[in-house]
Design a protein around this motif. Structure first.
Motif, short mmCIF file in Angstrom:
data_model
loop_
_atom_site.label_atom_id
_atom_site.label_comp_id
_atom_site.label_asym_id
_atom_site.label_seq_id
_atom_site.Cartn_x
_atom_site.Cartn_y
_atom_site.Cartn_z
N GLY A 1 3.17 1.03 12.46
CA GLY A 1 2.06 0.23 12.98
C GLY A 1 1.47 -0.69 11.93
N ALA A 2 1.40 -0.20 10.70
CA ALA A 2 0.84 -1.02 9.63
C ALA A 2 1.79 -2.15 9.25
N THR B 1 1.69 -5.14 11.38
CA THR B 1 0.42 -5.87 11.42
C THR B 1 -0.03 -6.36 10.04
N GLY B 2 0.93 -6.63 9.17
CA GLY B 2 0.57 -7.33 7.94
C GLY B 2 0.50 -6.53 6.66
N ILE B 3 0.68 -5.20 6.75
CA ILE B 3 0.71 -4.38 5.54
C ILE B 3 2.17 -4.15 5.16
N MET C 1 2.50 5.76 11.30
CA MET C 1 1.45 4.81 10.90
C MET C 1 2.03 3.68 10.06
N TRP D 1 1.39 5.33 0.68
CA TRP D 1 0.82 6.58 1.17
C TRP D 1 1.88 7.66 1.25
N TYR E 1 2.18 10.06 9.59
CA TYR E 1 1.98 9.01 8.59
C TYR E 1 3.18 8.07 8.46
N ILE F 1 0.86 -1.19 0.00
CA ILE F 1 0.00 0.00 0.00
C ILE F 1 0.90 1.24 0.00
N SER G 1 -7.77 3.08 -1.97
CA SER G 1 -7.38 2.28 -0.80
C SER G 1 -5.99 1.67 -0.96
N ILE H 1 -2.79 6.22 -1.13
CA ILE H 1 -3.51 7.02 -0.15
C ILE H 1 -2.83 8.38 0.07
N ASP H 2 -3.58 9.43 -0.18
CA ASP H 2 -3.07 10.78 0.08
C ASP H 2 -3.18 11.10 1.56
N MET H 3 -2.10 11.58 2.12
CA MET H 3 -2.04 11.90 3.54
C MET H 3 -2.00 13.41 3.75
N PRO H 4 -2.40 13.85 4.93
CA PRO H 4 -2.17 15.26 5.26
C PRO H 4 -0.68 15.50 5.49
#
Lengths: 319, 328
Positions: free
Chosen positions: B69-70, B73-75, B66, B27, B63, B25, B51, B54-57
């Protein structure tokens, strides 16, 4: 709300586990048996347990430097935890982590974290991950009042709000960040008020009332799991001990501490369960006996476990 | 063979890996319909949807954190920083979290996280848009650092980075985005941690990477006309560094120049020089000379930037110095 009996008993047992575990850590640390530093969760038991009781084993949590309570609340084994605190090879993380860095992904525990507020974006990313994988998992992100002043808080909650991420942000407001009273460095009274900036509900609960915490968490977890997005729950609580063991308490009025200890979370909960016929006095005693026996066994396991080989310091860096 | 621009090669690597693994993915900022500030994600939003792209601020700490964390957990997040200069904002999440989490937790999780970020100067972009921070991150255990010098390498190494189960910083040079080069149509990857001899030679080794590879090859051509045969070794991966390749080349030529774009003190060039001092000093027939930026922030005015950043002529002069040769 109608809380299942097994959940009510689980909450009691896990709060007791935390209470006894932390009391024992306090003594073991004072006796010089544990290296490093420990930050105890005594007095805040209802927050971790109330939240985790509303979650599944497969759900995630991120924790903090004051993390023992969260690990136990999520189902962590006291023996593996104690072994980690002793720096033993049989600890959850082979002695590489210690008190501040316990992780056990099999129970969704993505790690206690020594950097204040660092768990917030990590939890948010785990929430993004759950959403992208359509796994139905929810994330509870524990952090303190101090962490809510870090940039991570703002950046993460903004993103979680924008993307409707399945995250429950649980702020443990125990009034002090190390030795600084938070009212001196924060204008607003309730951190939950900040939720409005991120388009999510902000809820204030009595963090010493396990039922109140559970109910707030249940609603937030339900919201998250059904795709309605994140919630910020602020739990008003207090730590009985200083920031870390061994720190002199020069910054808190003794009467304030005494007042909070007086309204501690476990005894009233025990009374409530007995009054409501959820458990008998004998059952309550049996649960406590079981908890203490498990802890004794855990300490023995930690003491008798082997130390890691020095060379094992070179393992586990790369996947 | 087919020719692609460096940024097209990157976009192709991203698309191929996204097709191969649905957990890849992307971002970052402006990477969606905008296509990325350097067009490295052009067309990917249209192809894979919101999805997967992904555009982030503008929240680098948030980000990138993130991503940690992603990834746990499998991403397999592939994050684009619009400029690598802003990696400082996210450095807590890279240095204290991504790099340490697997080790600190005794190996119980993996961190398949890629952070792509444009580096480099020579664009009058000023002090906060011209940095190359590879030395800072190579210093930290638990991070791999890749800096491709051609479209072919950008594609092959990015594909390997995305498949790697560790944190990888993938630094792309802004001046190289418009570089065109041969890229095979068929599937390939390139190994992380392997250097490449861009020009074999016998008189002196020039260890270099990223945009300085081109300047080193140009210097080698100039020197070849003067009868000096340079070997140009492109590190490609800064960390883990291909120490064997560096040592083998120095043992062959007996002379070492290290050419890097960024600052000098405690840098990649320091590491290369120390490596050779420790492992191959007996093979050296002259001093080691480093070509680097001068130790000031990269200034804006072209005349100032040109003075601060290393040039082809600096590499020629360095080679002459190690060979104890009078410049012609």
């Amino acid at each position: 709300m109608d809380i299942p009996r097994e959940t009510l008993l689980l909450i009691y047992e896990r709060m007791l586990k935390i209470r006894h575990f932390e009391d024992r850590v306090k003594d073991l640390f004072a006796a010089g048996e544990l290296p490093g530093f420990v930050h105890l969760y005594l007095g805040e038991e209802a927050v971790a347990v109330g939240v985790c009781a509303a979650m599944k084993d497969s759900d995630y949590i991120t924790s903090t430097h004051r993390g023992h309570g969260h690990i136990i609340a999520k189902g962590g084994d006291m023996g593996c935890m104690m072994a980690e605190l002793y720096g033993k090879a049989t600890g959850y993380n082979k002695g590489k982590g210690g008190s501040m860095h316990i992780a056990y992904p099999e129970l969704g525990i993505l790690g206690a974290n020594g950097i204040v507020s660092a768990g917030i974006p990590i939890a948010t990313g785990a929430g993004m991950s759950a959403m992208l994988r359509k796994s139905g998992q929810v994330v509870a992100c524990f952090f303190g009042d101090g962490a809510s002043n870090e940039g991570t808080f703002h950046e993460s909650l903004n993103i979680a709000g924008a993307f409707n991420l399945p995250v429950v942000y649980v702020c443990e407001n125990n009034l002090y960040a190390v030795g600084t009273r938070q009212s001196q460095v924060r204008k607003i009274e309730d951190i939950a008020d900040r939720a409005v900036s991120y388009g999510m509900p902000g809820v204030v609960v009595d963090g010493n009332d396990a039922v109140a915490v559970y109910e707030a968490a249940f609603e937030a977890v339900d919201r998250a799991r059904s795709g309605e997005g994140p919630t910020l729950i602020e739990c008003k609580t207090y730590r009985w001990r200083t920031h870390f063991e061994g720190e002199p308490d020069t910054y808190r009025p003794p009467e304030e501490l005494a007042a909070w200890i007086k309204r501690e979370p476990i005894a009233p909960y025990r009374k409530l369960l007995i009054e409501q016929g959820v458990m008998s006095e004998a059952e309550a005693q049996a649960i406590e006996k079981k908890v203490v026996a498990e802890l004794d066994a855990g300490v023995e396991y930690a003491r008798s476990s082997p130390l890691p080989t020095p060379e094992s310091a070179m393992a586990d860096l790369w996947a | 063979m087919r020719q692609l621009f460096y940024n097209q090669a990157i976009a192709e690597a991203l698309a191929e890996e996204m097709r191969r693994d649905q957990n890849v993915i992307l971002w970052g900022i402006d990477i969606g319909p905008y296509g990325g500030a350097n067009a490295c994600t052009k067309g990917l939003y249209e192809q894979f949807g919101p999805s997967r792209v992904i555009d982030m601020p503008v929240s680098e700490l948030g980000y990138v954190g993130m991503g940690v964390g992603a990834a746990a957990t499998g991403i397999r997040p592939v994050i684009e920083l619009q400029f690598s200069d802003w990696i400082t904002l996210a450095s807590e999440m890279i240095i204290n979290q991504a790099a340490k989490m697997r080790y600190m937790f005794g190996g119980v999780l993996q961190m398949p996280l890629v952070i792509r970020a444009p580096v480099g100067g020579y664009l009058s972009a000023g002090a906060q848009h011209s940095n190359s921070f590879e030395s800072m991150f190579s210093f930290v255990p638990g991070i791999k650092v890749i800096m491709p010098s051609t479209p072919y390498e950008a594609k092959g190494l990015l594909k390997s980075a995305i498949r790697d189960n560790n944190t990888v910083l993938f630094f792309e040079h802004k001046k190289l985005y418009a570089m065109k080069g041969e890229v095979p149509e068929e599937e390939y990857t390139l190994p992380i941690g392997k250097a490449d001899i861009k020009r074999p030679g016998s008189d002196v080794t020039i260890v270099t990477y990223a945009y300085m590879v081109g300047k080193s090859l140009a210097a080698a051509e100039t020197l070849a006309r003067q009868g000096v045969d340079c070997e140009v070794l492109d590190l490609r991966t800064i960390d883990p560094m291909d120490r064997e390749a560096v040592l083998a080349s120095v043992k062959k030529t007996g002379h070492l120049v290290v050419a890097q774009e960024t600052w000098r003190d405690c840098s990649v060039s320091s590491e290369v020089a120390a490596l050779v001092a420790e492992e191959a000093v007996d093979y050296l027939d002259g001093p080691v000379v480093r070509v680097t930026a001068k130790d000031v922030p990269i200034p804006f005015s072209p005349v100032l930037e040109e003075y601060v950043l290393p040039k082809e002529a600096d590499i020629v002069a360095a080679v002459n110095k190690v060979l104890n040769r009078v410049s012609v």
